[in-house]
Scaffold this active site. Structure first.
Site, PDB file in Angstrom:
ATOM      1  N   ASN A 101     -12.751  -1.705  -4.495  1.00  0.00           N
ATOM      2  CA  ASN A 101     -12.471  -1.989  -5.895  1.00  0.00           C
ATOM      3  C   ASN A 101     -13.597  -2.816  -6.532  1.00  0.00           C
ATOM      4  O   ASN A 101     -13.835  -3.946  -6.127  1.00  0.00           O
ATOM      5  CB  ASN A 101     -11.139  -2.746  -5.989  1.00  0.00           C
ATOM      6  CG  ASN A 101     -10.835  -3.256  -7.381  1.00  0.00           C
ATOM      7  OD1 ASN A 101     -11.322  -2.716  -8.369  1.00  0.00           O
ATOM      8  ND2 ASN A 101     -10.023  -4.298  -7.446  1.00  0.00           N
ATOM      9  N   CYS A 115      -6.106  -5.902  -7.054  1.00  0.00           N
ATOM     10  CA  CYS A 115      -5.842  -5.493  -5.683  1.00  0.00           C
ATOM     11  C   CYS A 115      -5.257  -6.635  -4.857  1.00  0.00           C
ATOM     12  O   CYS A 115      -4.664  -6.402  -3.799  1.00  0.00           O
ATOM     13  CB  CYS A 115      -7.104  -4.938  -5.029  1.00  0.00           C
ATOM     14  SG  CYS A 115      -8.553  -5.996  -5.168  1.00  0.00           S
ATOM     15  N   HIS A 116      -5.420  -7.879  -5.341  1.00  0.00           N
ATOM     16  CA  HIS A 116      -4.808  -9.001  -4.619  1.00  0.00           C
ATOM     17  C   HIS A 116      -3.292  -8.950  -4.680  1.00  0.00           C
ATOM     18  O   HIS A 116      -2.619  -9.611  -3.878  1.00  0.00           O
ATOM     19  CB  HIS A 116      -5.317 -10.335  -5.192  1.00  0.00           C
ATOM     20  CG  HIS A 116      -5.002 -10.549  -6.631  1.00  0.00           C
ATOM     21  ND1 HIS A 116      -5.739  -9.992  -7.663  1.00  0.00           N
ATOM     22  CD2 HIS A 116      -4.019 -11.275  -7.245  1.00  0.00           C
ATOM     23  CE1 HIS A 116      -5.246 -10.356  -8.818  1.00  0.00           C
ATOM     24  NE2 HIS A 116      -4.194 -11.122  -8.601  1.00  0.00           N
ATOM     25  N   TYR A 126       0.840  -1.201   0.000  1.00  0.00           N
ATOM     26  CA  TYR A 126       0.000   0.000   0.000  1.00  0.00           C
ATOM     27  C   TYR A 126       0.872   1.247   0.000  1.00  0.00           C
ATOM     28  O   TYR A 126       0.574   2.229  -0.684  1.00  0.00           O
ATOM     29  CB  TYR A 126      -0.923  -0.010   1.226  1.00  0.00           C
ATOM     30  CG  TYR A 126      -1.831  -1.200   1.302  1.00  0.00           C
ATOM     31  CD1 TYR A 126      -2.789  -1.438   0.324  1.00  0.00           C
ATOM     32  CD2 TYR A 126      -1.736  -2.110   2.352  1.00  0.00           C
ATOM     33  CE1 TYR A 126      -3.629  -2.539   0.391  1.00  0.00           C
ATOM     34  CE2 TYR A 126      -2.574  -3.219   2.426  1.00  0.00           C
ATOM     35  CZ  TYR A 126      -3.513  -3.431   1.447  1.00  0.00           C
ATOM     36  OH  TYR A 126      -4.344  -4.525   1.507  1.00  0.00           O
TER      37      TYR A 126
END
Length: 394
Positions: free
Chosen positions: A132, A140-141, A109
């Protein structure tokens, strides 16, 4: 793109949903356990997509690419058109950076915040990714917490789903087992099926009832991780075991790559038991880790050069690993062509169904019939398992 619509489609992780509008894809919905739940969740999130319809060509290409990616194939999704009209500006910037992360790679992040020129915005980045609507398309994983810890994941299944997606991608990036064209299975499925048909009329009828051979390998980049997972899965339902193994992996950095022997040996009993491991499984994992660290456990590359029985003899020296566990490894991790797990209940039940027996067969009877199926007893086993599924109506 054409007017709003949606589609449900099958992937290696379950039945997903996709919705689209005139500007691009508006939602990618991961599986919710049951198909009706996936559909309901999709319609709740994108009420405009009220019509289930055949996808336009660009959406179909996106679906094909998603399916390929989740099978472990090389697949670039970065060019798929997304409709971000309703996405807040900051979230849009986060998603644009996330889309640059290739399969097999990760950022934190904080990394994304830095690329946006907002060093203190790591928490805001996490919040944006938590909302998302384009899971997988905006990967995003592939975004982790500080120190390589797995962090959260808002899709159904949470961290378990995130780790599964990462494992699929990291295994391919590491050059792990491939099964996309059947070649890595160690045999040609078409040849195997024809040989089985010719060798056994009753099995041929089962093959006709089941349909095409659909066995695929479970990818792994490490024999240690594959065996550790097998230990955790023993005597548990798939869902419960997946949750516990995800918790174990999440204890360590680079969780999606699976624990290392050193990590298992350094972790306290309390820490590992808190993840859900029984004492027996904890002792088995520690024995496996010690043997791996001492060089007693062969590498994945080494087992590829070993005979089946030699692998069974070597690996069953590990506490908690029996013949059946190694047979599953031979079939579903290594793609060996001639494995018949005669002690497996599903195999015996499928045999009784296929051959119309009133009771389960004796071990010697199954072995005797299996002589006809050599050298493709793995394919025969797969069809016997499917016989049970057909009888249940699955």
């Amino acid at each position: 793109m054409t007017a709003h619509g949606f589609l449900l489609f099958d992937t290696a992780i379950g039945r997903c949903g996709i919705a689209w509008g005139t500007r691009g894809i508006t939602l990618l919905q991961l599986p919710e356990g049951r198909e009706q739940n996936t559909r309901a969740r999709l319609l709740e999130r994108v009420p405009d997509a009220a019509r289930e319809a055949p996808p336009p060509p660009d959406v179909q290409r996106a679906v094909d690419a998603i399916v390929a990616l989740l099978r472990g194939e090389a697949s670039d999704l970065s060019g798929v058109a997304l409709d971000m009209e309703r996405v807040p500006p900051f979230h849009r910037r986060v998603y644009e950076v996330a889309r640059t992360i290739p399969p097999g790679a990760t950022l934190t992040y904080g990394d994304i915040a830095a690329r946006l020129g907002s060093l203190g915005a790591a928490r805001a980045v996490g919040q944006a990714l938590g909302r998302n609507p384009f899971a997988i398309l905006v990967p995003c994983h592939r975004v982790l917490a500080a120190g390589g810890k797995v962090g959260g994941f808002s899709a159904n299944g949470g961290v378990t789903t995130k780790l599964r997606l990462l494992s699929i991608e990291s295994a391919r990036a590491a050059g792990a087992l491939q099964a996309d064209d059947g070649g890595a299975l160690g045999f040609d499925p078409a040849v195997a099926v024809e040989r089985l048909r010719a060798s056994d009329a009753a099995l041929a009828r089962l093959i006709d009832a089941v349909g095409p051979f659909g066995m695929r390998l479970d990818r792994t980049s490490s024999l240690f991780v594959a065996l550790a997972e097998s230990i955790v899965y023993q005597q548990l339902t798939g869902k419960a075991a997946a949750t516990i193994f995800a918790r174990v992996r999440a204890l360590f950095a680079r969780a999606h790559e699976g624990p290392t022997p050193e990590q298992i040996l350094r972790a306290s009993d309390e820490k590992l038991r808190a993840a859900g491991l029984s004492r027996a499984k904890l002792l088995s994992l520690r024995d496996l880790a010690r043997r791996a660290q001492d060089g007693e456990l062969p590498t994945l590359a080494e087992v590829h050069g070993m005979e089946d029985e030699a692998i069974i003899e070597r690996l069953t020296q590990v506490r908690g690993i029996g013949r059946w566990t190694v047979e599953m490894l031979l079939m579903f991790r290594l793609g060996r062509p001639d494995v018949l797990p005669v002690d497996d209940y599903g195999i015996r039940k499928g045999f009784a169904i296929a051959f119309k027996l009133p009771d389960l067969p004796a071990r010697k009877d199954l072995e005797r019939r299996g002589e006809r199926w050599k050298p493709y007893r793995t394919a025969a086993s797969w069809y016997l398992w499917r016989a049970v599924d057909l009888a249940r109506g699955d």
